[in-house]
Enzyme design. Structure first.
Site, mmCIF file in Angstrom:
data_model
loop_
_atom_site.group_PDB
_atom_site.id
_atom_site.type_symbol
_atom_site.label_atom_id
_atom_site.label_comp_id
_atom_site.label_asym_id
_atom_site.label_seq_id
_atom_site.Cartn_x
_atom_site.Cartn_y
_atom_site.Cartn_z
ATOM 1 N N MET A 222 37.384 31.116 31.855
ATOM 2 C CA MET A 222 36.461 30.544 32.828
ATOM 3 C C MET A 222 37.174 30.372 34.153
ATOM 4 S SD MET A 222 33.469 29.543 33.528
ATOM 5 C CE MET A 222 33.023 29.035 35.185
ATOM 6 N N GLU B 175 39.315 36.827 35.955
ATOM 7 C CA GLU B 175 39.084 35.437 36.344
ATOM 8 C C GLU B 175 39.664 35.151 37.726
ATOM 9 O OE1 GLU B 175 36.971 33.975 34.553
ATOM 10 O OE2 GLU B 175 37.110 35.423 32.916
#
Length: 852
Positions: free
Chosen positions: A256, A291
């Site tokens: 994330m 990411e």
């Protein structure tokens, strides 16, 4: 489950937020069961609002008090959030809530993993932390204070103050709530630094549990390489003084991109030669890059609403594919990407879960983190770059960053920068975002008097909610080869925009061999009359690596289909071609390893189904083994020579060069193991000095049920029982490779193993995800495979509904089989849907799949 919870949300119903946020202050007093979260939010009315309603999302929160401009208020609270009367001018909202991280097994919001506090807020997890307008088009700066006796307290942005029991962080860049992050725990950092082109000295840290600190070096080098690449290729510099990555075991996703504080699944960070394969190293490199690249394509510029998800994900997948191509082999990367696209996205595009790259509606947004959003979305970016050219693509991206920095954008904003940069009309191209399904392109050739007339006819089958389709704007890259293998016409991009178009190539001295869809220039299915001579010519001479590989792959598919339908023999020309590839030292080892592969069971299954034939997975498995054995028999000595020649005596390195050699030697091993009773594989297992070699040998033993397989499995577990990611592979190898006649029962036995943990997504996927890809076992005619997965989904759904819902997707192909299998599948769907407490995540997935 209430009607409100299952309500479908539509793109057409989007309205701007009623209130905007300038700044957020959050204070956390961490406690496993009674964490207190105090929020102070500066709101102002949105001049573009459609109403004055003040609504804040909030789920599973206990509200202690609330204030507006310092005065206590009593909001109306529902399970979905709260409403309250507010001033018509800017105001300050304050509230305190209590949450229970230790019992948050869904892994959304703030939860605990092995004593560590961790957050996951995308897509809608922040509403489980405090009351807030939890939507991506509300962007604000954040300041965070954390109180805890844990030694490491992290959040987004830059450090303001860190003392014992306290930390304060400030993120100066406006962001939506889904990018908020907090981590607290007993962690050890692997530190480094990076100096940007403009001279910013950035502190880098990878934070891990004690015992994992020796597995961070590769991820750190990948991070620094990503930062430099984004500066060099896209002109994007990092914009904070610190960049933190945290490895977490319990995580629904791969990673994330939270601003300045990326949270990663441990499997996407931790690596060492002893415990990780070459594939794992390459995956880590790509995910680290993905990411990090989100810092600009996702964070600085985000999506207006979740329907625009591919705006950030498709673009960032495309960027990370470019990065991997530059770091390793562009040809091999492209082939691997298309193999994945054909295995996962194209079947999704042609099944009950088909949806556009920008969906029109959803019940649960977590169900739309799909290969269509990500991988097909990336293909759309690639087509756009092909159409406008690399130089114009670069100028358009510069304009995109300049025009939309700090904004929440739409697909229309994205396409507009290309129209403004190039002057092209992209209104038809926009259909790639709104129209589901995989276009078919039928190719017809007519050669006369030195002119080739190439007629392309496109069509897209109906998909759920879209019975009719419009013609797409498709870039079709074409080259022409001469009979002697030389290139008559280099790659030319044809723009197919009508249902049927004819393109002419003039002044040709000979009838050419057409090399169509070079580089897989569009995510389509090409339909050409089968011609073994043409395919053999392309496989041997095509200057486009993808098409050369694809021609050989198509020859193998056609032979396997003939073996299945007509009891044909393994094709002698195909076997000879495999031998030629094996011995062709002019090709890279990595390419040869791919070219020596045999089409998967699922590939043949889908092809038979497309031809109107009910596929029998067990029979397909048998013909694949027959062809593989014929190739192994014909070239046994050559496989042994290549295997020996590509052993590496130098110290292990996860480089493209070494990885390619190991890939080729292990591909040779897979053929050798069909004939030598596992002797070579067992010797490799015993002598392996790295995980790539050890696991490849173990896979060969298990796949072929060699007598030494059980001994090797036990020794593998005994050797690595202290390494949780290696134990994941111990489960997955058995579930994925065991014979169909015993795999479902074996999976049930493994689920009782002391090391199996239902609540851990990695461990759950390692067993049940792997089993679901064991096609013959999962689709066993007695329905036991379906029952085993259904049992697991029902057990997991109350705990981790995101993972349960995604696992449901393995039922997607159920309509392709015979009535007996379909009846078994339907029985399991009915069983799942009869569960009154079923999550909306899983209910939506099963209902869509069952609709067939």
């Amino acid at each position: 489950m209430t009607a409100q919870q299952d309500q479908k949300i539509y793109l057409k119903d989007y309205t701007p937020p009623e209130y905007l946020v300038d700044h957020v202050e959050l204070t956390f007093h961490l406690d496993p069961h009674k964490t207190r979260v105090i929020s102070k939010v500066q709101f102002r009315p949105n001049p573009d609002r459609a109403s004055d309603r003040f609504f804040l999302h909030g789920e599973e929160l206990t509200l202690k008090w609330a204030k507006i401009d310092g005065t206590a208020v009593t909001p109306e609270v529902t399970p979905q959030g709260l409403t309250c009367a507010v001033p018509s001018a800017p105001f300050v909202w304050e509230a305190e809530v209590e949450i229970d991280p230790a019992n948050n097994t869904a892994l959304e919001g703030l939860y605990m993993s092995n004593g560590m506090y961790c957050t996951q807020c995308e897509a809608q997890g922040f509403r489980k932390i405090t009351y807030y307008p939890d939507r991506p088009d509300v962007m604000a700066t954040f300041s965070v204070k954390i109180y805890s006796d844990l030694p490491v307290l992290l959040s987004n942005g830059d450090k303001i103050e860190v003392t014992q029991g306290f930390a304060q962080w400030h993120d100066p860049w406006p962001k939506p709530a889904y990018l908020f992050a907090l981590v607290a725990g007993e962690l050890i950092n692997h530190p480094d630094r990076f100096v940007t082109k403009s001279g910013r000295d950035v502190e880098l840290n990878i934070w891990v549990r004690s015992g994992d600190e020796d597995k961070c070096a590769f991820a750190m080098e990948a991070l620094k390489a990503s930062m430099k690449w984004d500066e060099d290729v896209y002109g994007r510099e990092y914009d904070l003084d610190i960049f933190n990555i945290v490895a977490v075991d319990d995580f629904n996703m791969g990673a994330m991109e939270n601003k300045g504080l990326n949270i990663f699944n441990s499997s996407a960070v931790l690596a060492s030669p002893e415990t990780s394969t070459d594939d794992a190293f390459e995956r880590i490199e790509a995910i680290i890059a993905h990411e990090y690249f989100h810092n600009w394509t996702g964070n600085r510029i985000t999506c207006r609403d979740w329907f625009q998800l591919s705006l950030k994900e498709g673009l960032t997948v495309y960027r990370d594919a470019q990065f991997t191509s530059d770091m390793r082999s562009a040809a091999v990367k492209r082939i691997e990407d298309v193999i994945g696209l054909r295995a996962h996205q194209i079947p999704q595009d042609n099944g009950p879960l088909a949806h556009p790259v920008r969906p029109e509606s959803f019940v649960e947004i977590n169900n739309f983190y799909t290969t269509t959003i990500y991988e097909k979305g990336a293909e759309v970016i690639g087509m756009l770059r092909t159409l406008v050219g690399a130089e114009a693509y670069g100028r358009a991206l510069d304009l995109y960053f300049e025009r939309h920095d700090g904004q929440a954008c739409t697909i229309e904003d994205w396409l507009q920068v290309f129209e403004d940069t190039t002057g092209r009309d992209l209104s038809q191209f926009k259909l790639w975002y709104s129209q589901a399904g995989t276009p078919r392109i039928k190719v017809e050739e007519d050669f006369k008097d030195g002119t080739l007339r190439l007629t392309l006819q496109q069509s897209t089958p109906a998909t759920p909610d879209q019975p009719t389709k419009k013609p797409m704007h498709i870039p079709v890259a074409v080259g022409l080869l001469a009979p002697d293998g030389s290139e008559m016409v280099p790659t030319t991009v044809l723009e197919l925009r009508e249902d049927t178009q004819t393109f002419e190539f003039e002044n040709l001295t000979d009838r050419p061999v057409v090399s169509a869809l070079r580089g897989f220039s569009a995510p389509v299915i090409l339909q050409l009359p089968y011609d073994a001579d043409r395919l053999g010519h392309l496989a041997r001479f095509d200057t486009d690596p993808f098409n050369a590989w694809d021609a050989g792959n198509t020859l193998a598919i056609e032979n396997l289909v003939a073996m299945y339908t007509d009891d044909a023999e393994p094709d002698a020309d195909l076997i000879a071609a495999k031998g030629a590839v094996l011995k062709d030292e002019s090709k890279s080892p990595a390419f040869r390893a791919l070219a020596l592969g045999i089409p998967s069971l699922d590939t043949i299954l889908r092809r038979l189904s497309d031809d109107g034939i009910l596929p029998d997975p067990n029979r397909i498995e048998t013909v694949i083994k027959r062809l593989s054995t014929a190739i192994a028999t014909a070239h046994f000595d050559a496989f042994n020579e290549v295997y020996t020649a590509h052993q590496i005596s130098a110290p292990y390195a996860p480089s493209a060069e070494q990885s390619g050699k190991r890939a080729l030697s292990n591909k040779a091993l897979s053929y050798i193991s069909l004939l030598d009773d596992g002797v070579t594989a067992y010797a490799q297992f015993n002598g392996a000095t790295n995980m790539t070699q050890q696991r490849a040998a173990l896979a060969a033993l298990v796949r072929n049920s060699h007598p030494t397989a059980n001994d090797a499995l036990q020794r593998y577990f005994d050797q690595w029982s202290h390494e949780r990611l290696v134990v994941d592979s111990w489960f997955s190898l058995q579930a994925a490779l065991s014979p169909a006649d015993r795999a479902p029962e074996l999976v049930e036995t493994l689920a009782q193993h002391p090391e199996f943990n239902l609540k851990n997504p990695n461990r759950f996927r390692s067993l049940y995800g792997a089993f679901s890809m064991n096609t013959a076992a999962f689709h066993r005619v007695d329905g036991q495979g379906y029952r085993v997965l259904c049992d697991a989904i029902l057990a997991l759904d109350p705990l981790v509904p995101q993972t349960a819902a995604r696992m449901s997707g393995h039922f997607e192909s159920w309509t392709k089989f015979d009535e007996a299998r379909k009846t078994h599948a339907q029985a399991q769907f009915e069983r799942i849907l009869a569960t009154t407490t079923l999550s909306r995540d899983t209910r939506e997935m099963i209902e869509r799949i069952a609709a067939g």
